[in-house]
Design a protein around this motif. Structure first.
Motif, PDB file in Angstrom:
ATOM      1  N   VAL A   2       5.393  -7.400   4.177  1.00  0.00           N
ATOM      2  CA  VAL A   2       4.647  -7.118   5.383  1.00  0.00           C
ATOM      3  C   VAL A   2       3.165  -7.435   5.177  1.00  0.00           C
ATOM      4  N   GLU A   3       2.512  -7.981   6.203  1.00  0.00           N
ATOM      5  CA  GLU A   3       1.072  -8.233   6.127  1.00  0.00           C
ATOM      6  C   GLU A   3       0.328  -6.900   6.225  1.00  0.00           C
ATOM      7  N   ILE A   4      -0.615  -6.693   5.324  1.00  0.00           N
ATOM      8  CA  ILE A   4      -1.333  -5.427   5.256  1.00  0.00           C
ATOM      9  C   ILE A   4      -2.807  -5.682   5.556  1.00  0.00           C
ATOM     10  N   SER A   5      -3.313  -5.003   6.584  1.00  0.00           N
ATOM     11  CA  SER A   5      -4.699  -5.196   7.007  1.00  0.00           C
ATOM     12  C   SER A   5      -5.678  -4.494   6.079  1.00  0.00           C
ATOM     13  N   LYS A   6      -6.932  -4.877   6.182  1.00  0.00           N
ATOM     14  CA  LYS A   6      -8.006  -4.246   5.421  1.00  0.00           C
ATOM     15  C   LYS A   6      -8.079  -2.758   5.763  1.00  0.00           C
ATOM     16  N   GLU A  10      -7.966   0.479   3.201  1.00  0.00           N
ATOM     17  CA  GLU A  10      -9.022   1.492   3.181  1.00  0.00           C
ATOM     18  C   GLU A  10      -8.455   2.896   3.351  1.00  0.00           C
ATOM     19  N   ILE A  11      -7.473   3.055   4.230  1.00  0.00           N
ATOM     20  CA  ILE A  11      -6.857   4.373   4.449  1.00  0.00           C
ATOM     21  C   ILE A  11      -6.129   4.837   3.191  1.00  0.00           C
ATOM     22  N   VAL A  12      -5.262   3.983   2.652  1.00  0.00           N
ATOM     23  CA  VAL A  12      -4.427   4.383   1.519  1.00  0.00           C
ATOM     24  C   VAL A  12      -5.250   4.605   0.258  1.00  0.00           C
ATOM     25  N   ASN A  13      -6.288   3.813   0.050  1.00  0.00           N
ATOM     26  CA  ASN A  13      -7.067   3.898  -1.187  1.00  0.00           C
ATOM     27  C   ASN A  13      -8.330   4.748  -1.069  1.00  0.00           C
ATOM     28  N   LYS A  14      -8.542   5.379   0.063  1.00  0.00           N
ATOM     29  CA  LYS A  14      -9.739   6.190   0.261  1.00  0.00           C
ATOM     30  C   LYS A  14      -9.717   7.409  -0.674  1.00  0.00           C
ATOM     31  N   PRO A  15     -10.793   7.618  -1.419  1.00  0.00           N
ATOM     32  CA  PRO A  15     -10.857   8.819  -2.256  1.00  0.00           C
ATOM     33  C   PRO A  15     -10.714  10.080  -1.391  1.00  0.00           C
ATOM     34  N   GLY A  16      -9.903  11.013  -1.848  1.00  0.00           N
ATOM     35  CA  GLY A  16      -9.711  12.259  -1.121  1.00  0.00           C
ATOM     36  C   GLY A  16      -8.659  12.216  -0.028  1.00  0.00           C
ATOM     37  N   ARG A  17      -8.075  11.068   0.203  1.00  0.00           N
ATOM     38  CA  ARG A  17      -7.038  10.998   1.235  1.00  0.00           C
ATOM     39  C   ARG A  17      -5.821  11.813   0.794  1.00  0.00           C
ATOM     40  N   PHE A  35       1.078  13.225  -3.475  1.00  0.00           N
ATOM     41  CA  PHE A  35       0.730  12.360  -4.597  1.00  0.00           C
ATOM     42  C   PHE A  35      -0.731  11.965  -4.512  1.00  0.00           C
ATOM     43  N   GLY A  36      -1.460  12.233  -5.572  1.00  0.00           N
ATOM     44  CA  GLY A  36      -2.854  11.818  -5.655  1.00  0.00           C
ATOM     45  C   GLY A  36      -3.026  10.512  -6.400  1.00  0.00           C
ATOM     46  N   SER A  37      -2.000  10.105  -7.149  1.00  0.00           N
ATOM     47  CA  SER A  37      -2.134   8.943  -8.031  1.00  0.00           C
ATOM     48  C   SER A  37      -1.799   7.614  -7.369  1.00  0.00           C
ATOM     49  N   LEU A  38      -1.355   7.630  -6.141  1.00  0.00           N
ATOM     50  CA  LEU A  38      -0.893   6.373  -5.552  1.00  0.00           C
ATOM     51  C   LEU A  38      -2.037   5.435  -5.215  1.00  0.00           C
ATOM     52  N   ARG A  39      -1.744   4.139  -5.294  1.00  0.00           N
ATOM     53  CA  ARG A  39      -2.704   3.083  -4.959  1.00  0.00           C
ATOM     54  C   ARG A  39      -1.979   1.947  -4.266  1.00  0.00           C
ATOM     55  N   LEU A  40      -2.649   1.352  -3.291  1.00  0.00           N
ATOM     56  CA  LEU A  40      -2.174   0.131  -2.658  1.00  0.00           C
ATOM     57  C   LEU A  40      -2.898  -1.015  -3.354  1.00  0.00           C
ATOM     58  N   MET A  41      -2.129  -1.869  -4.011  1.00  0.00           N
ATOM     59  CA  MET A  41      -2.692  -2.931  -4.841  1.00  0.00           C
ATOM     60  C   MET A  41      -2.983  -4.181  -4.009  1.00  0.00           C
TER      61      MET A  41
END
Length: 136
Positions: A2-6, A10-17, A35-41
Motif C-alpha cells: 500500500v502507498e503510505i503518505s507522509k 508522521e502519525i505512526v512515528n510521532k513521539p508520544g503517540r 506498543f511503544g516500540s513500533l516504527r513505520l520504516m
C-alpha cells in the motif's frame, strides 16, 4: 504494498503517540495491547519488539493484525490517527532485526525494557483507514 503518505509516517512515528496492536489467535480470539516500540520504516514496513506475551503467541498462529495509532488523548472525532491493517512478514527471535529493535528499545526505554524483548516482528501494510472512517 500500500502507498503510505507522509502524514501516515508522521502519525505512526510521532513521539508520544499511542499505538495499539490488535491480534487474534488461530481460533479468532482477539487481543489488543499497547506498543511503544513500533516504527513505520522508510520501506513501508512496520516493525516492533515483542515480549513473551499473548500478542507474540497470536502472531505465531495468525499473521494478521491491525495497528490503531492516535497522536493525542483524549480521543475525539477530530483526533489525528490511523488504522493500519498488517500481515506479518518476518518474526525473529535472533538476527539483525531482533538485534536492531533490542538496541533501539534499550536506547529509548532502558536496558530493563530491552531485556523483556524476546522477538522482533516486521509487517507489511495491506490496508490503511482513517481513525474515523464512515465509509467502512
Amino acid at each position: 504494498m500500500v502507498e503510505i503518505s507522509k502524514e501516515i509516517f508522521e502519525i505512526v512515528n510521532k513521539p508520544g503517540r499511542v499505538g495499539v496492536l490488535g491480534t487474534a489467535d488461530k481460533n479468532g480470539q482477539p487481543n489488543t495491547a499497547y506498543f511503544g516500540s513500533l516504527r513505520l520504516m522508510e520501506d513501508g514496513s512496520v516493525v516492533l519488539g515483542l515480549g513473551n506475551n499473548l500478542s507474540l503467541k497470536n502472531l505465531e498462529e495468525n499473521p494478521l493484525a491491525v495497528l490503531f495509532c492516535i497522536t493525542e488523548s483524549p480521543v475525539e472525532f477530530k483526533t489525528p490517527g490511523v488504522r493500519l491493517y498488517l500481515k506479518l512478514k518476518e518474526l525473529q527471535k535472533a538476527g539483525p532485526l531482533y538485534d536492531a529493535i533490542k538496541t533501539a528499545i534499550a536506547e529509548h526505554a532502558g536496558e530493563g525494557a530491552a531485556k523483556m524483548i524476546v522477538a522482533a516482528a516486521a509487517f507489511e501494510v495491506t490496508k490503511i483507514r482513517q481513525l474515523v472512517d464512515w465509509q467502512g
